[in-house]
Design a protein around this motif. Structure first.
Motif, PDB file in Angstrom:
ATOM      1  N   HIS A 118       0.857  -1.196   0.000  1.00 50.32           N
ATOM      2  CA  HIS A 118       0.000   0.000   0.000  1.00 50.32           C
ATOM      3  C   HIS A 118       0.889   1.240   0.000  1.00 50.32           C
ATOM      4  CE1 HIS A 118      -3.836  -2.146   0.826  1.00 50.32           C
ATOM      5  NE2 HIS A 118      -3.010  -3.033   1.350  1.00 50.32           N
ATOM      6  N   VAL A 119       0.946   1.917  -1.128  1.00 49.72           N
ATOM      7  CA  VAL A 119       1.828   3.074  -1.288  1.00 49.72           C
ATOM      8  C   VAL A 119       1.065   4.393  -1.161  1.00 49.72           C
ATOM      9  CG1 VAL A 119       3.439   4.219  -2.865  1.00 49.72           C
ATOM     10  CG2 VAL A 119       3.344   1.716  -2.775  1.00 49.72           C
ATOM     11  N   PHE A 120      -0.203   4.395  -1.557  1.00 48.44           N
ATOM     12  CA  PHE A 120      -1.040   5.598  -1.545  1.00 48.44           C
ATOM     13  C   PHE A 120      -1.017   6.237  -0.151  1.00 48.44           C
ATOM     14  CE2 PHE A 120      -5.618   7.099  -2.820  1.00 48.44           C
ATOM     15  CZ  PHE A 120      -5.280   8.397  -2.491  1.00 48.44           C
ATOM     16  N   GLY A 121      -0.453   7.448  -0.069  1.00 44.48           N
ATOM     17  CA  GLY A 121      -0.413   8.183   1.191  1.00 44.48           C
ATOM     18  C   GLY A 121       0.676   7.744   2.149  1.00 44.48           C
ATOM     19  N   ARG A 122       1.489   6.733   1.731  1.00 44.76           N
ATOM     20  CA  ARG A 122       2.489   6.189   2.644  1.00 44.76           C
ATOM     21  C   ARG A 122       3.900   6.199   2.058  1.00 44.76           C
ATOM     22  NH1 ARG A 122       2.376   1.072   3.558  1.00 44.76           N
ATOM     23  NH2 ARG A 122       3.267   1.224   5.652  1.00 44.76           N
ATOM     24  N   ARG A 123       4.068   6.744   0.876  1.00 45.16           N
ATOM     25  CA  ARG A 123       5.386   6.681   0.250  1.00 45.16           C
ATOM     26  C   ARG A 123       6.428   7.400   1.106  1.00 45.16           C
ATOM     27  NH1 ARG A 123       8.877   9.148  -3.025  1.00 45.16           N
ATOM     28  NH2 ARG A 123       7.716  11.100  -3.042  1.00 45.16           N
ATOM     29  N   THR A 124       6.066   8.546   1.634  1.00 44.19           N
ATOM     30  CA  THR A 124       6.999   9.288   2.476  1.00 44.19           C
ATOM     31  C   THR A 124       6.654   9.194   3.958  1.00 44.19           C
ATOM     32  OG1 THR A 124       5.686  11.311   2.197  1.00 44.19           O
ATOM     33  CG2 THR A 124       7.514  10.941   0.651  1.00 44.19           C
ATOM     34  N   LEU A 125       5.432   8.742   4.268  1.00 46.59           N
ATOM     35  CA  LEU A 125       5.005   8.613   5.663  1.00 46.59           C
ATOM     36  C   LEU A 125       4.423   7.214   5.878  1.00 46.59           C
ATOM     37  CD1 LEU A 125       3.244  12.073   6.202  1.00 46.59           C
ATOM     38  CD2 LEU A 125       5.378  11.315   7.262  1.00 46.59           C
ATOM     39  N   PRO A 126       5.271   6.189   5.878  1.00 44.97           N
ATOM     40  CA  PRO A 126       4.761   4.825   6.004  1.00 44.97           C
ATOM     41  C   PRO A 126       4.041   4.558   7.316  1.00 44.97           C
ATOM     42  CG  PRO A 126       7.147   4.869   6.234  1.00 44.97           C
ATOM     43  CD  PRO A 126       6.738   6.220   5.739  1.00 44.97           C
ATOM     44  N   GLU A 127       4.341   5.367   8.337  1.00 42.12           N
ATOM     45  CA  GLU A 127       3.703   5.161   9.639  1.00 42.12           C
ATOM     46  C   GLU A 127       2.235   5.556   9.656  1.00 42.12           C
ATOM     47  OE1 GLU A 127       5.870   9.188   9.799  1.00 42.12           O
ATOM     48  OE2 GLU A 127       6.180   7.200   8.935  1.00 42.12           O
ATOM     49  N   MET A 128       1.708   6.062   8.534  1.00 39.51           N
ATOM     50  CA  MET A 128       0.292   6.411   8.484  1.00 39.51           C
ATOM     51  C   MET A 128      -0.606   5.188   8.659  1.00 39.51           C
ATOM     52  SD  MET A 128      -0.014   9.608   8.451  1.00 39.51           S
ATOM     53  CE  MET A 128      -1.768   9.694   8.110  1.00 39.51           C
ATOM     54  N   ASP A 129      -0.075   3.991   8.427  1.00 37.72           N
ATOM     55  CA  ASP A 129      -0.883   2.808   8.709  1.00 37.72           C
ATOM     56  C   ASP A 129      -1.161   2.689  10.200  1.00 37.72           C
ATOM     57  OD1 ASP A 129       1.693   2.127   9.499  1.00 37.72           O
ATOM     58  OD2 ASP A 129       1.895   0.439   8.122  1.00 37.72           O
ATOM     59  N   LEU A 130      -0.157   2.995  11.018  1.00 38.91           N
ATOM     60  CA  LEU A 130      -0.336   2.977  12.466  1.00 38.91           C
ATOM     61  C   LEU A 130      -1.313   4.058  12.906  1.00 38.91           C
ATOM     62  CD1 LEU A 130       0.455   1.891  15.248  1.00 38.91           C
ATOM     63  CD2 LEU A 130       2.418   3.447  15.221  1.00 38.91           C
ATOM     64  N   ALA A 131      -1.229   5.241  12.270  1.00 44.06           N
ATOM     65  CA  ALA A 131      -2.166   6.320  12.581  1.00 44.06           C
ATOM     66  C   ALA A 131      -3.599   5.886  12.276  1.00 44.06           C
ATOM     67  CB  ALA A 131      -1.806   7.570  11.792  1.00 44.06           C
ATOM     68  N   SER A 132      -3.771   5.127  11.208  1.00 47.18           N
ATOM     69  CA  SER A 132      -5.105   4.671  10.843  1.00 47.18           C
ATOM     70  C   SER A 132      -5.661   3.711  11.888  1.00 47.18           C
ATOM     71  CB  SER A 132      -5.067   3.989   9.468  1.00 47.18           C
ATOM     72  OG  SER A 132      -4.634   4.899   8.464  1.00 47.18           O
ATOM     73  N   VAL A 133      -4.823   2.794  12.391  1.00 50.43           N
ATOM     74  CA  VAL A 133      -5.266   1.885  13.440  1.00 50.43           C
ATOM     75  C   VAL A 133      -5.632   2.663  14.708  1.00 50.43           C
ATOM     76  CG1 VAL A 133      -4.567  -0.009  14.962  1.00 50.43           C
ATOM     77  CG2 VAL A 133      -3.985  -0.086  12.545  1.00 50.43           C
ATOM     78  N   ALA A 134      -4.841   3.691  15.010  1.00 50.73           N
ATOM     79  CA  ALA A 134      -5.142   4.515  16.182  1.00 50.73           C
ATOM     80  C   ALA A 134      -6.501   5.196  16.037  1.00 50.73           C
ATOM     81  CB  ALA A 134      -4.049   5.556  16.391  1.00 50.73           C
ATOM     82  N   CYS A 135      -6.836   5.622  14.818  1.00 50.59           N
ATOM     83  CA  CYS A 135      -8.152   6.222  14.579  1.00 50.59           C
ATOM     84  C   CYS A 135      -9.262   5.206  14.833  1.00 50.59           C
ATOM     85  CB  CYS A 135      -8.245   6.745  13.153  1.00 50.59           C
ATOM     86  SG  CYS A 135      -7.303   8.249  12.839  1.00 50.59           S
ATOM     87  N   ALA A 136      -9.049   3.963  14.414  1.00 49.03           N
ATOM     88  CA  ALA A 136     -10.049   2.917  14.642  1.00 49.03           C
ATOM     89  C   ALA A 136     -10.243   2.670  16.138  1.00 49.03           C
ATOM     90  CB  ALA A 136      -9.635   1.633  13.930  1.00 49.03           C
ATOM     91  N   ILE A 137      -9.132   2.663  16.879  1.00 50.04           N
ATOM     92  CA  ILE A 137      -9.227   2.467  18.327  1.00 50.04           C
ATOM     93  C   ILE A 137      -9.948   3.628  18.985  1.00 50.04           C
ATOM     94  CG2 ILE A 137      -7.878   2.254  20.449  1.00 50.04           C
ATOM     95  CD1 ILE A 137      -5.746   0.780  18.793  1.00 50.04           C
ATOM     96  N   GLN A 138      -9.688   4.843  18.531  1.00 49.00           N
ATOM     97  CA  GLN A 138     -10.377   6.000  19.099  1.00 49.00           C
ATOM     98  C   GLN A 138     -11.874   5.939  18.809  1.00 49.00           C
ATOM     99  OE1 GLN A 138      -9.713   8.072  21.289  1.00 49.00           O
ATOM    100  NE2 GLN A 138     -10.165  10.201  20.821  1.00 49.00           N
ATOM    101  N   ASN A 139     -12.244   5.547  17.598  1.00 44.65           N
ATOM    102  CA  ASN A 139     -13.667   5.363  17.299  1.00 44.65           C
ATOM    103  C   ASN A 139     -14.295   4.375  18.269  1.00 44.65           C
ATOM    104  OD1 ASN A 139     -13.592   7.092  15.103  1.00 44.65           O
ATOM    105  ND2 ASN A 139     -14.418   5.612  13.655  1.00 44.65           N
ATOM    106  N   LEU A 140     -13.606   3.275  18.475  1.00 45.83           N
ATOM    107  CA  LEU A 140     -14.086   2.238  19.389  1.00 45.83           C
ATOM    108  C   LEU A 140     -14.217   2.782  20.798  1.00 45.83           C
ATOM    109  CD1 LEU A 140     -14.686  -0.795  19.908  1.00 45.83           C
ATOM    110  CD2 LEU A 140     -12.219  -1.113  20.191  1.00 45.83           C
TER     111      LEU A 140
END
Length: 229
Positions: A118-140
């Protein structure tokens, strides 16, 4: 006011959930219905994610022995953390840092494997996948508060040990052990603040304008007025 705004009551409910969300450590026994559980997971799954990659995975722990083994891993890391804290180690050991053996539901939130595809949005900021999981946890978390349930995020563990225990494939990574369940009461302030570990600092200390360290105009005006008094 925007024509797209919620009603005042709906808006207040959203802000109340944000304001009263707490990282809970004290639980009382009691099941959570499958209907509520499904609503919570649906809320988590509606989180934003970079490139719509949806990197979150949730593992529900239903085996008592597995729960105990996770608790043992957390307890081992708790001791190592106390050692790393030096002179604050004893104070740390007096804190209740998890409710793994007490909560009604125990989940592990993890990052998916094969994330490099998954490169979209992560080429220079690969840690955005972790940010996305954090968003899911916050929703929960917010959904749980709205349901009257407590949730605690436990991060005291060796990721490799937890991954091995749960059979997470290479490239995947556990991010959080989530304690979810009934509580007698929600803390009136963050537990670490109540215990004197630290305090929530004022917002203006975290807000810059135009450059790092640049004071926002509202703060500059306030300081200017103070100097005139």
């Amino acid at each position: 006011m925007s024509v797209h705004a919620f009603s005042p009551a709906e808006r207040d409910a959203v802000y109340r959930a944000i304001r009263e969300r707490r990282d809970m450590r004290h639980f009382r026994p009691g099941p959570i219905s499958s209907e509520v559980r499904q609503r919570l997971l649906a809320a988590a799954h509606q989180a934003p994610s970079v490139g719509l990659m949806q990197p979150w995975r949730f593992i529900r722990i239903t085996e008592t022995d597995l729960r105990r083994r996770l608790h043992a891993l957390v307890d081992a890391e708790r001791v190592r953390t106390a050692e790393a804290l030096g002179e604050r180690g004893d104070a740390f050991m007096r804190l209740k840092v998890e409710g793994i053996l007490d909560c009604g539901e125990l989940w592990v939130a993890a990052l998916m494997d094969r994330r490099e595809e998954h490169v979209f949005g992560r080429r220079t900021l690969p840690e955005m996948d972790l940010a996305s999981v954090a968003c899911a946890i916050q929703n929960l978390w917010l959904a749980a508060r709205a349901e009257g349930l407590g949730l605690g995020w436990v991060s005291l563990f060796d990721p490799q040990a937890v991954a091995q225990l749960l059979g997470i494939p290479p490239g995947g990574q556990p991010v959080a052990i989530l304690c979810l369940g009934q509580v007698d009461a929600f803390y009136d302030a963050p537990m670490l603040e109540r215990e004197g570990w630290d305090r929530r600092r004022p917002l203006h200390e975290f807000l810059f304008e135009n450059a790092w360290g640049g004071a926002p105009s509202a703060v500059r005006k306030e300081n200017h007025h103070d100097s005139e008094r």
